[in-house]
Write a protein that holds these residues in place. Structure first.
Motif, PDB file in Angstrom:
ATOM      1  N   MET A   1     -44.238  13.117 -39.343  1.00  8.54           N
ATOM      2  CA  MET A   1     -43.567  13.672 -40.479  1.00  8.54           C
ATOM      3  C   MET A   1     -43.471  12.582 -41.564  1.00  8.54           C
ATOM      4  N   ILE A   2     -43.787  12.924 -42.774  1.00 10.42           N
ATOM      5  CA  ILE A   2     -43.693  11.982 -43.891  1.00 10.42           C
ATOM      6  C   ILE A   2     -42.222  11.811 -44.266  1.00 10.42           C
ATOM      7  N   VAL A   3     -41.768  10.555 -44.297  1.00 10.78           N
ATOM      8  CA  VAL A   3     -40.375  10.273 -44.638  1.00 10.78           C
ATOM      9  C   VAL A   3     -40.241   9.464 -45.928  1.00 10.78           C
ATOM     10  N   GLY A   4     -41.363   9.002 -46.466  1.00 11.98           N
ATOM     11  CA  GLY A   4     -41.299   8.254 -47.714  1.00 11.98           C
ATOM     12  C   GLY A   4     -42.673   8.047 -48.315  1.00 11.98           C
ATOM     13  N   VAL A   5     -42.698   8.008 -49.642  1.00 15.30           N
ATOM     14  CA  VAL A   5     -43.926   7.775 -50.394  1.00 15.30           C
ATOM     15  C   VAL A   5     -43.598   6.793 -51.506  1.00 15.30           C
ATOM     16  N   GLY A   6     -44.502   5.851 -51.737  1.00 12.17           N
ATOM     17  CA  GLY A   6     -44.299   4.906 -52.828  1.00 12.17           C
ATOM     18  C   GLY A   6     -45.615   4.595 -53.518  1.00 12.17           C
ATOM     19  N   VAL A   7     -45.543   4.354 -54.799  1.00 13.06           N
ATOM     20  CA  VAL A   7     -46.728   3.979 -55.571  1.00 13.06           C
ATOM     21  C   VAL A   7     -46.317   2.899 -56.564  1.00 13.06           C
ATOM     22  N   ASP A   8     -47.234   1.985 -56.849  1.00 12.16           N
ATOM     23  CA  ASP A   8     -46.952   0.955 -57.841  1.00 12.16           C
ATOM     24  C   ASP A   8     -48.239   0.595 -58.569  1.00 12.16           C
ATOM     25  N   LEU A   9     -48.096   0.269 -59.840  1.00  7.69           N
ATOM     26  CA  LEU A   9     -49.214  -0.108 -60.698  1.00  7.69           C
ATOM     27  C   LEU A   9     -48.902  -1.452 -61.332  1.00  7.69           C
ATOM     28  N   VAL A  10     -49.857  -2.376 -61.277  1.00  8.07           N
ATOM     29  CA  VAL A  10     -49.667  -3.720 -61.814  1.00  8.07           C
ATOM     30  C   VAL A  10     -50.723  -3.981 -62.888  1.00  8.07           C
ATOM     31  N   ASP A  11     -50.262  -4.388 -64.065  1.00  3.66           N
ATOM     32  CA  ASP A  11     -51.149  -4.796 -65.138  1.00  3.66           C
ATOM     33  C   ASP A  11     -51.648  -6.203 -64.805  1.00  3.66           C
ATOM     34  N   LEU A  12     -52.956  -6.353 -64.637  1.00  2.21           N
ATOM     35  CA  LEU A  12     -53.511  -7.641 -64.195  1.00  2.21           C
ATOM     36  C   LEU A  12     -53.229  -8.776 -65.173  1.00  2.21           C
ATOM     37  N   ALA A  13     -53.344  -8.535 -66.453  1.00  2.76           N
ATOM     38  CA  ALA A  13     -53.100  -9.595 -67.442  1.00  2.76           C
ATOM     39  C   ALA A  13     -51.639 -10.034 -67.404  1.00  2.76           C
ATOM     40  N   ARG A  14     -50.745  -9.087 -67.323  1.00  2.00           N
ATOM     41  CA  ARG A  14     -49.311  -9.409 -67.252  1.00  2.00           C
ATOM     42  C   ARG A  14     -48.987 -10.177 -65.971  1.00  2.00           C
ATOM     43  N   PHE A  15     -49.576  -9.760 -64.855  1.00  2.60           N
ATOM     44  CA  PHE A  15     -49.361 -10.440 -63.581  1.00  2.60           C
ATOM     45  C   PHE A  15     -49.883 -11.883 -63.651  1.00  2.60           C
TER      46      PHE A  15
END
Length: 123
Positions: A1-15
C-alpha cells in the motif's frame, strides 16, 4: 500500500552556486561515498533526499548523512538508510522505498514512493 509520495526539483546552476559559496555543504548533505561525485549527480541525490523527506511526511528524525543514494549494478538508484532515519522509516511501517531520478537541461529531479505491507506485523 502506498503511504507516501515525494518529488523534488533542483536547479543545477543554483545548486552549483550554493556548493561553491558554502563548500561544507558536501560534508553536511552527503555521505563520504557520495561527496566526490560530479555536481550534477549530487544535485540528483539532493533531490532524492528531499523527495524522501516529503514521502515520509516530514523531516523529524531524518538525518542527511543517514541517507545514501546508491546504485544497483544496472544503474538503478536505491536508498541505503541507517541511524535515526532507518528508525523513522521502520516506525512509520514503511517496508519499501522506490526512487527515480532524472536530469534534463538545467534541472535534476527525483520522485519517491513509500510503501507499507499491511501483512507485516500480523500474527
Amino acid at each position: 500500500m502506498i503511504v507516501g509520495v515525494g518529488v523534488d526539483l533542483v536547479d543545477l546552476a543554483r545548486f552549483e552556486r550554493a556548493v561553491d559559496r558554502t563548500p561544507r555543504l558536501r560534508e553536511r548533505l552527503f555521505a563520504e561515498s557520495e561527496r566526490d561525485l560530479p555536481l550534477r549527480s549530487l544535485a540528483g541525490r539532493y533531490a532524492a533526499k528531499e523527495a524522501l523527506i516529503k514521502a515520509l511526511g516530514g523531516s523529524d528524525g531524518v538525518r542527511w548523512l543517514d541517507v545514501v543514494v546508491a546504485k544497483t549494478e544496472d544503474g538503478d538508484p536505491f536508498f541505503e538508510l541507517s541511524g535515526t532515519t532507518a528508525d523513522v522509516v521502520a516506525a512509520r511501517g514503511i517496508t519499501r522505498l522506490h526512487v527515480s531520478m532524472s536530469h534534463d537541461g538545467g534541472a535534476a529531479m527525483a520522485f519517491v514512493v513509500a510503501e507499507s505491507d499491511p501483512s507485516v506485523g500480523e500474527a
